[in-house]
Design a protein around this motif. Structure first.
Motif, mmCIF file in Angstrom:
data_model
loop_
_atom_site.group_PDB
_atom_site.id
_atom_site.type_symbol
_atom_site.label_atom_id
_atom_site.label_comp_id
_atom_site.label_asym_id
_atom_site.label_seq_id
_atom_site.Cartn_x
_atom_site.Cartn_y
_atom_site.Cartn_z
ATOM 1 N N GLU A 158 0.965 -1.160 0.090
ATOM 2 C CA GLU A 158 -0.198 -0.010 -0.016
ATOM 3 C C GLU A 158 1.018 1.226 0.093
ATOM 4 O O GLU A 158 0.606 2.304 -0.840
ATOM 5 N N GLY A 159 2.019 1.154 0.767
ATOM 6 C CA GLY A 159 2.733 2.268 0.867
ATOM 7 C C GLY A 159 3.490 2.578 -0.477
ATOM 8 O O GLY A 159 3.626 3.530 -0.972
ATOM 9 N N ALA A 160 4.049 1.368 -1.017
ATOM 10 C CA ALA A 160 4.840 1.334 -2.306
ATOM 11 C C ALA A 160 4.066 2.023 -3.565
ATOM 12 O O ALA A 160 4.595 2.786 -4.375
ATOM 13 N N TYR A 161 2.668 1.398 -3.405
ATOM 14 C CA TYR A 161 2.040 1.941 -4.744
ATOM 15 C C TYR A 161 1.723 3.610 -4.613
ATOM 16 O O TYR A 161 1.918 4.340 -5.475
ATOM 17 N N ALA A 162 1.341 3.938 -3.211
ATOM 18 C CA ALA A 162 0.921 5.293 -3.264
ATOM 19 C C ALA A 162 2.347 6.313 -3.277
ATOM 20 O O ALA A 162 2.433 7.239 -3.962
ATOM 21 N N GLY A 163 3.374 5.715 -2.766
ATOM 22 C CA GLY A 163 4.681 6.355 -2.718
ATOM 23 C C GLY A 163 5.689 6.213 -4.010
ATOM 24 O O GLY A 163 6.500 6.978 -4.128
ATOM 25 N N GLY A 164 5.277 5.389 -5.155
ATOM 26 C CA GLY A 164 5.980 5.421 -6.321
ATOM 27 C C GLY A 164 7.266 4.802 -5.949
ATOM 28 O O GLY A 164 8.293 5.241 -6.630
ATOM 29 N N TYR A 165 7.327 3.684 -5.199
ATOM 30 C CA TYR A 165 8.578 2.947 -5.033
ATOM 31 C C TYR A 165 8.079 1.536 -4.917
ATOM 32 O O TYR A 165 7.060 1.167 -5.003
ATOM 33 N N ALA A 166 9.225 0.444 -4.758
ATOM 34 C CA ALA A 166 8.842 -0.768 -4.631
ATOM 35 C C ALA A 166 9.721 -1.360 -3.296
ATOM 36 O O ALA A 166 10.536 -0.820 -3.114
ATOM 37 N N ILE A 167 9.426 -2.442 -3.001
ATOM 38 C CA ILE A 167 9.856 -3.308 -2.147
ATOM 39 C C ILE A 167 10.764 -4.358 -2.967
ATOM 40 O O ILE A 167 10.277 -5.024 -3.687
ATOM 41 N N GLY A 168 11.917 -4.585 -2.423
ATOM 42 C CA GLY A 168 12.836 -5.522 -2.770
ATOM 43 C C GLY A 168 12.742 -6.868 -2.256
ATOM 44 O O GLY A 168 12.506 -7.038 -0.809
ATOM 45 N N ALA A 169 12.568 -7.905 -3.108
ATOM 46 C CA ALA A 169 12.543 -9.336 -2.702
ATOM 47 C C ALA A 169 13.459 -10.249 -2.987
ATOM 48 O O ALA A 169 13.964 -10.189 -4.098
#
Length: 307
Positions: A11-22
């Motif tokens: 949710e944060g990544a979508y709204a903030g224009g970033y991604a989480i590293g897997a």
């Protein structure tokens, strides 16, 4: 802090224009390097385990390593199954404590992929576990996942697939590929396709597999000290950063960690021929993992200080 679900991260990544590293993990040093990088950058983390890693390290060892990793951190951390081949392996790791699983039915016909994914979703959701699925197919090789060509994800099929399965996130094919040999010509990602899928599935988290950049520095290092990794070429980092600014909330990174470790170990052994203490080269490789993950968090994912 206990393991968490990816829900709030995405949710944060979508709204903030970033991604989480897997980041794929196989042993203690990789886990330590990733955790140290996340701590230094105050970044949320997804540590993911493939079937090959599970076979190599053992599920019990992986869970105890994760237990140790979480002792001294307040970072949100997800433990995720990468490329679960069937319901049985997904069930095993859900029962074992994973907070997220991927059921990969991308090799199956559309209706069979839906049926297998839906079965995993029903079991996982009853236990509060997130489910990633895949539609489309990536070329390349990653352990037991092999495909000679890319089958791009159809946007309309993606909508139907998500609606009928109830999966929480979707890995799509827009031009990335598995392994170290991703492109022979100019690297391109189909951003029009990504934007179309995002418009049909608003606020829905998209995943990119096969997204290592195959950093030339470490390919050259490995080759200089006895390796033979000719013609390796990955996804340019500026393309991945662009994807992260859009609907892509999770980017998988495995090959770059492998190359960093291998290059550094080869260099260490060549430069220290009398050293036979594994802590020497494994310690150096752990530092290489940390620096690679920090680099990705800052320059590719954009998730520094998002924990």
């Amino acid at each position: 802090m206990p393991l968490v679900s990816p829900k709030e991260m995405f949710e944060g990544a979508y709204a903030g224009g970033y991604a989480i590293g897997a980041f794929n993990v196989n042993n203690m040093e990789i886990i330590q390097g990733i955790m140290e990088a996340g701590s230094e950058e105050n970044a949320p983390l997804i540590l993911q385990v493939s079937a090959g890693a599970k076979k190599y390290a053992g599920l019990g060892y992986i869970m105890k390593l994760m237990e140790a990793a979480l002792l001294d951190t307040d970072l949100p951390v997800v433990l995720h199954l990468d490329h679960g081949a069937n319901f049985e392996i997904c069930k095993e790791v859900i029962d074992g404590g994973f907070t997220s699983v991927m059921i990969d039915g991308s090799h199956l016909p559309f209706e069979e992929n839906i049926a297998e994914t839906k079965k995993v979703v029903e079991y996982a959701h009853e236990r509060g576990v997130w489910v990633e699925a895949e539609l489309g197919r990536l070329a390349g090789v990653e352990e037991d996942v092999v495909s000679e060509k890319t089958i791009y994800t159809d946007p309309d099929e993606a909508v139907e697939f998500v609606e009928r399965t109830g999966c929480d996130s979707l890995a799509i094919a827009i031009g990335t590929s598995h392994g170290a040999y991703k492109f022979t010509g100019e690297a391109k990602l189909d951003f029009d396709r990504l934007d179309k899928i995002a418009s049909l599935l608003p606020n829905y988290p998209i995943v990119l597999h096969g997204a290592s950049s195959v950093v030339p520095e470490f390919v050259a290092m490995a080759n200089e000290f006895g390796g033979d990794i000719a013609g390796a070429k990955g996804v340019p980092e500026d393309l991945l950063r662009k994807a992260a600014s859009k609907a892509v909330c999770k980017i998988n990174i495995d090959t770059d960690i492998r190359l960093a470790m291998t290059g550094v170990i080869r260099k260490f052994m060549a430069e220290n021929p009398t050293v036979f203490d594994p802590r020497g080269y494994l310690g150096a490789s752990r530092e290489a993992v940390k620096e690679m993950v920090r680099h990705k968090i800052i320059n590719v994912l954009g998730c520094s200080n998002k924990a």
